[in-house]
Design a protein around this motif. Structure first.
Motif, PDB file in Angstrom:
ATOM      1  N   ASP A  76     -10.353  -9.147   5.005  1.00  0.00           N
ATOM      2  CA  ASP A  76      -9.825  -7.815   4.689  1.00  0.00           C
ATOM      3  C   ASP A  76      -8.306  -7.860   4.629  1.00  0.00           C
ATOM      4  N   LEU A  77      -7.766  -6.985   3.819  1.00  0.00           N
ATOM      5  CA  LEU A  77      -6.341  -6.673   3.878  1.00  0.00           C
ATOM      6  C   LEU A  77      -6.249  -5.305   4.546  1.00  0.00           C
ATOM      7  N   LEU A  78      -5.186  -5.101   5.327  1.00  0.00           N
ATOM      8  CA  LEU A  78      -5.038  -3.821   6.020  1.00  0.00           C
ATOM      9  C   LEU A  78      -3.676  -3.219   5.747  1.00  0.00           C
ATOM     10  N   CYS A  79      -3.681  -1.925   5.437  1.00  0.00           N
ATOM     11  CA  CYS A  79      -2.415  -1.207   5.308  1.00  0.00           C
ATOM     12  C   CYS A  79      -1.759  -1.154   6.689  1.00  0.00           C
ATOM     13  N   PRO A  80      -0.478  -1.566   6.790  1.00  0.00           N
ATOM     14  CA  PRO A  80       0.165  -1.640   8.108  1.00  0.00           C
ATOM     15  C   PRO A  80       0.383  -0.266   8.743  1.00  0.00           C
ATOM     16  N   GLU A  81       0.347   0.796   7.941  1.00  0.00           N
ATOM     17  CA  GLU A  81       0.600   2.123   8.511  1.00  0.00           C
ATOM     18  C   GLU A  81      -0.678   2.918   8.735  1.00  0.00           C
ATOM     19  N   SER A  82      -1.550   2.942   7.715  1.00  0.00           N
ATOM     20  CA  SER A  82      -2.740   3.793   7.831  1.00  0.00           C
ATOM     21  C   SER A  82      -3.953   3.021   8.324  1.00  0.00           C
ATOM     22  N   GLY A  83      -3.880   1.699   8.299  1.00  0.00           N
ATOM     23  CA  GLY A  83      -5.032   0.896   8.695  1.00  0.00           C
ATOM     24  C   GLY A  83      -6.115   0.814   7.627  1.00  0.00           C
ATOM     25  N   ARG A  84      -5.901   1.440   6.477  1.00  0.00           N
ATOM     26  CA  ARG A  84      -6.877   1.395   5.382  1.00  0.00           C
ATOM     27  C   ARG A  84      -7.219  -0.059   5.070  1.00  0.00           C
ATOM     28  N   LYS A  85      -8.545  -0.316   4.984  1.00  0.00           N
ATOM     29  CA  LYS A  85      -9.032  -1.675   4.749  1.00  0.00           C
ATOM     30  C   LYS A  85      -9.277  -1.924   3.273  1.00  0.00           C
ATOM     31  N   PHE A  86      -8.889  -3.092   2.807  1.00  0.00           N
ATOM     32  CA  PHE A  86      -9.209  -3.520   1.452  1.00  0.00           C
ATOM     33  C   PHE A  86     -10.007  -4.820   1.556  1.00  0.00           C
ATOM     34  N   SER A 110       0.833  -1.210   0.000  1.00  0.00           N
ATOM     35  CA  SER A 110       0.000   0.000   0.000  1.00  0.00           C
ATOM     36  C   SER A 110       0.867   1.260   0.000  1.00  0.00           C
ATOM     37  N   LYS A 111       2.101   1.093  -0.460  1.00  0.00           N
ATOM     38  CA  LYS A 111       3.055   2.202  -0.505  1.00  0.00           C
ATOM     39  C   LYS A 111       2.529   3.428  -1.257  1.00  0.00           C
ATOM     40  N   ILE A 121      -1.507  -0.971 -11.796  1.00  0.00           N
ATOM     41  CA  ILE A 121      -0.819  -1.845 -10.845  1.00  0.00           C
ATOM     42  C   ILE A 121      -0.389  -1.065  -9.606  1.00  0.00           C
ATOM     43  N   ASN A 122      -1.256  -0.110  -9.249  1.00  0.00           N
ATOM     44  CA  ASN A 122      -1.029   0.764  -8.096  1.00  0.00           C
ATOM     45  C   ASN A 122      -0.475   0.088  -6.852  1.00  0.00           C
ATOM     46  N   LEU A 123      -1.049  -1.089  -6.497  1.00  0.00           N
ATOM     47  CA  LEU A 123      -0.663  -1.711  -5.227  1.00  0.00           C
ATOM     48  C   LEU A 123       0.114  -3.011  -5.429  1.00  0.00           C
ATOM     49  N   VAL A 124       0.685  -3.164  -6.618  1.00  0.00           N
ATOM     50  CA  VAL A 124       1.551  -4.326  -6.859  1.00  0.00           C
ATOM     51  C   VAL A 124       2.980  -3.880  -6.579  1.00  0.00           C
ATOM     52  N   LYS A 125       3.733  -4.683  -5.829  1.00  0.00           N
ATOM     53  CA  LYS A 125       5.083  -4.225  -5.501  1.00  0.00           C
ATOM     54  C   LYS A 125       5.971  -4.338  -6.740  1.00  0.00           C
ATOM     55  N   LYS A 126       6.848  -3.353  -6.861  1.00  0.00           N
ATOM     56  CA  LYS A 126       7.608  -3.221  -8.105  1.00  0.00           C
ATOM     57  C   LYS A 126       9.000  -3.808  -7.903  1.00  0.00           C
ATOM     58  N   VAL A 139       1.958   7.117   3.353  1.00  0.00           N
ATOM     59  CA  VAL A 139       2.475   5.800   3.719  1.00  0.00           C
ATOM     60  C   VAL A 139       3.872   5.643   3.121  1.00  0.00           C
ATOM     61  N   THR A 140       4.843   5.169   3.922  1.00  0.00           N
ATOM     62  CA  THR A 140       6.212   5.104   3.403  1.00  0.00           C
ATOM     63  C   THR A 140       6.634   3.710   2.956  1.00  0.00           C
ATOM     64  N   VAL A 141       6.202   2.675   3.680  1.00  0.00           N
ATOM     65  CA  VAL A 141       6.576   1.316   3.283  1.00  0.00           C
ATOM     66  C   VAL A 141       5.340   0.535   2.809  1.00  0.00           C
ATOM     67  N   GLY A 142       4.336   0.469   3.672  1.00  0.00           N
ATOM     68  CA  GLY A 142       3.077  -0.165   3.272  1.00  0.00           C
ATOM     69  C   GLY A 142       3.199  -1.652   3.003  1.00  0.00           C
ATOM     70  N   TYR A 143       4.161  -2.312   3.645  1.00  0.00           N
ATOM     71  CA  TYR A 143       4.401  -3.719   3.361  1.00  0.00           C
ATOM     72  C   TYR A 143       4.896  -4.425   4.609  1.00  0.00           C
ATOM     73  N   PRO A 144       4.452  -5.632   4.859  1.00  0.00           N
ATOM     74  CA  PRO A 144       3.354  -6.322   4.187  1.00  0.00           C
ATOM     75  C   PRO A 144       1.991  -5.871   4.701  1.00  0.00           C
ATOM     76  N   LEU A 145       0.961  -6.137   3.911  1.00  0.00           N
ATOM     77  CA  LEU A 145      -0.399  -5.859   4.356  1.00  0.00           C
ATOM     78  C   LEU A 145      -0.804  -6.921   5.376  1.00  0.00           C
ATOM     79  N   ALA A 146      -1.547  -6.491   6.398  1.00  0.00           N
ATOM     80  CA  ALA A 146      -2.081  -7.468   7.359  1.00  0.00           C
ATOM     81  C   ALA A 146      -3.294  -8.166   6.738  1.00  0.00           C
ATOM     82  N   ILE A 147      -3.565  -9.368   7.198  1.00  0.00           N
ATOM     83  CA  ILE A 147      -4.713 -10.115   6.673  1.00  0.00           C
ATOM     84  C   ILE A 147      -5.673 -10.426   7.820  1.00  0.00           C
ATOM     85  N   VAL A 148      -6.944 -10.084   7.615  1.00  0.00           N
ATOM     86  CA  VAL A 148      -7.989 -10.562   8.521  1.00  0.00           C
ATOM     87  C   VAL A 148      -8.839 -11.524   7.705  1.00  0.00           C
ATOM     88  N   ALA A 149      -8.703 -12.810   8.002  1.00  0.00           N
ATOM     89  CA  ALA A 149      -9.387 -13.816   7.190  1.00  0.00           C
ATOM     90  C   ALA A 149     -10.684 -14.244   7.861  1.00  0.00           C
TER      91      ALA A 149
END
Ligand SMILES: C[S@@+](CC[C@H](N)C(=O)[O-])C[C@H]1O[C@@H](n2cnc3c(N)ncnc32)[C@H](O)[C@@H]1O
Lengths: 124, 213
Positions: free
Chosen positions: A98-108, A11-12, B103-108, A17-27
């Protein structure tokens, strides 16, 4: 969504958001199915993976099993290990959650196995 | 290459791009390039803007006869995402679908061995690219038909693996030669591998690879 797909997502691009990796998973729903094993294929995928991310993701959804936390050496020859990787990469799938951005908490949200990663204009 | 079975109902067709001349020319180009594809032995394949999924499904079917690979597809349209997944299943291949803008959220990290894009390439006004109606997203390309594809291009060198292959559908108005020139700055070489004249459109399929010294 399989964990191989998850390994490729960041989610960089979100504003602030600076890293955005890895996304958290709520299954919420996980499906496990059987897929033909091909050792060469798995051995060629491994160098493309972030191992720590795969392991953490597997653990977070309760499917880490006997997957070692650090990547084993000479894995090309280690059929037993490759089978474990095969299972976690290709046979386990998050269907809803859901997937979650590790920094902003944004849900996907993930629905029917498809993550919705569309952003609003003001998020990028 | 076998043409996949694609069943779209009236509701799908309201927003999802029906396989057309451009889709089939792209499949024909992949077929003509198949020896090259086989030799590259791709592990990770990605289609951007998969629509019905006809192209990635055709590729998956053809490659799977020789070896397994992982197939991913993205589309901005949730209906297209659903249909891509279903068309894969109907043809006994597994396509891993994401709803995403390009590919906005695909890591490059140079992960993909094959990348395919049949973009919205029709010349329109800029404003039409922003039109929220999903069916216009299938074709509206803005100025020179280049606005959507131009946003993707700078990311291609970063997602493609070192011996990766990138296939792109264009029309004459997109100026394929200038696209090939754009890629030179990223040390990628492109060529026209296929072209076809159909009513009102002259289609070109381009293939790009990284220049290795
Ligand atoms: C010309 S259609 C090609 C469909 C299919 N690949 C084929 O060849 O039949 C273009 C596709 O790109 C998708 N698309 C347009 N803009 C996009 C964007 N910004 N991100 C992702 N997909 C996009 C459309 O929804 C549509 O499915």
């Amino acid at each position: 969504m399989k964990l191989l797909t998850h390994n490729m997502l960041t989610s960089k691009c979100l504003k602030g958001v600076t890293v955005g990796y890895p996304l958290a998973i709520v299954a919420k729903d996980i499906k496990v199915s059987e897929v033909d094993f091909n050792s060469e294929f798995i051995a060629r995928i491994i160098p493309k993976l972030d191992w720590a991310t795969l392991w953490k993701a597997a653990e977070s959804i309760g499917h880490v099993g006997e997957l070692p936390q650090t990547l084993v050496e000479d894995f090309e020859e280690n059929e037993d290990f490759l089978k474990k990787v095969h299972h976690i990469l290709l046979e386990v799938e998050v269907i809803n959650g859901d997937l979650l951005c590790p920094e902003s908490g944004r849900k996907f949200p993930i629905n029917d196995g498809i993550p919705n990663m569309l952003l609003n204009e003001d998020e990028v | 290459m076998e043409t996949p079975i694609v069943k779209l109902d009236i509701q799908d067709l309201e927003t999802v791009y029906e396989p057309s001349e451009d889709s089939f020319l792209l499949i024909d180009a992949l077929e003509a390039d198949f020896e090259k594809l086989k030799k590259a032995k791709p592990v990770m394949c990605l289609e951007i803007g998969s629509g019905s999924g006809v192209v990635i499904t055709a590729l998956a079917k053809a490659l799977n006869r020789f070896f397994p690979a992982y197939f991913m597809a993205v589309d901005i349209n949730s209906n297209a995402c659903r249909v891509t997944k279903r068309v894969g299943q109907d043809n006994l291949v597994d396509i891993n679908v994401l709803q995403m803008d390009l590919i906005n959220l695909v890591k490059k990290e140079n992960t993909f061995d094959v990348v395919i894009f049949n973009p919205p390439y029709v010349v329109t006004e800029s404003l039409e690219v922003l039109d929220q109606r999903l069916i216009s997203k299938t074709w509206a390309g803005g100025i020179d038909g280049r606005e959507v594809m131009d946003m993707l291009f700078p990311h291609i060198p970063n997602i493609l693996s070192n011996n990766g292959l990138f296939y792109l559908v264009t029309i004459k108005q997109n100026d394929p030669i200038s696209i090939i020139n754009v890629f030179k700055q990223w040390k990628m070489s492109g060529e026209i591998i296929c072209d076809r004249k159909i009513r009102g459109e002259h289609l070109y399929i381009l293939r790009f690879v990284k220049i290795t010294l």
